[in-house]
Design a protein around this motif. Structure first.
Motif: not given
Length: 289
Positions: A207-227
């Motif tokens: 991982l590098q500084e400045g990378d865009i981090i997209m946090l996956m949702a554990a719940r069904p039906g939703l892709d990302m929970k946070h960024v």
């Protein structure tokens, strides 16, 4: 008469908001870095302590570009920082406030909307997997998840917005509902790479500084929970620079990213993207010609 007054009132509010955003933008000190990633982190840190406020894009009766440098949710924070970074990276004369303002507006629109065009509520990239796909296609960034240690290829059906319409009043419009449903169907059919929570530590060295981090949702039906953005701390570990709803402001996580995701059971892992340097803008391209 009431409709006319309401329309004029909303127009005045729109102009006032634009004027405030322009003032806020021109009061910033944009500190460039040696790389686009360094510029991104420099700009992102300028907003530390700014309050977390949700739903700032949904305050207008019609879809329009909302610029707010005073308060953020996780998505508006990320989009604002990326748009500022791209504008700063592309303009040699960062002191030309008019040109910088135009470049920022152009990049923010391009990042936030499908094909970079505002065409109603459904043109906004609501699902972050859609945001990632569209912005990669536009050449603004690259999804690098598959290149990182511990990544897996999966598919996940997406249906959150159309099954939770009470959270999205715009979906009461059948045409808008249909457009969002079509987006969900398209996303549900695509496979993608992600790094499960337990594997993030394996990928951290890449991982590098400045990378865009997209946090996956554990719940069904939703892709990302946070960024948020990857930032390396003095301890050598990667942490998350983000607008936090839990802490109510823009912060850097107290714990490394791998621990942060493991401790949040509503997250299942991450996807990672990197901005691509863009060819320098000309005055004509900033103005859309």
């Amino acid at each position: 008469m009431t409709k006319l007054f309401t329309g004029l009132f909303l127009l005045v509010l729109s102009f006032a908001a634009h004027a405030q955003a322009t003032t806020d933008l021109r009061s910033m000190t944009v500190t460039g870095g040696k790389t686009l990633a360094e510029t991104t982190i420099n700009i992102g840190k300028q907003f530390l302590g700014k309050p977390y406020v949700a739903h700032t894009l949904d305050t207008n009766p019609g879809e329009q570009l909302v610029i707010n440098l005073r308060e953020f949710d996780c998505t508006t924070y990320l989009e604002t920082v990326l748009a500022l970074s791209l504008a700063a990276n592309d303009l040699a004369d960062k002191q030309d406030s008019t040109l910088f303002d135009q470049a920022f507006h152009k990049y923010l629109t391009k990042l936030r909307y499908r094909d970079g065009r505002i065409d109603g509520y459904a043109s906004r990239l609501h699902y972050f997997s859609d945001w990632l796909r569209d912005n990669e296609r536009k050449g603004l960034l690259s999804d690098v998840t598959r290149e990182l240690a511990g990544s897996l290829t999966v598919a996940k059906p997406v249906s959150y917005m159309t099954t939770a319409t009470y959270k999205y009043p715009h979906l009461n419009n059948p045409a808008v509902f249909k457009q969002i449903a079509q987006t969900e169907a398209s996303l549900s059919q695509q496979s993608f790479s992600f790094i499960p929570s337990k594997n993030i530590r394996l990928a951290e060295a890449q991982l590098q500084e400045g990378d865009i981090i997209m946090l996956m949702a554990a719940r069904p039906g939703l892709d990302m929970k946070h960024v948020g953005l990857a930032v390396r701390q003095p301890n050598g570990r990667i942490h998350l620079l983000h607008a936090s709803s839990d802490q109510g402001e823009v912060v850097i996580t107290a714990y490394p990213l791998s621990d942060y995701v493991l401790w949040h059971k509503h997250m299942s892992g991450i996807r990672v993207a990197r901005l691509r340097p863009i060819a320098p803008l000309t005055t004509a391209s900033v103005n859309g010609n």
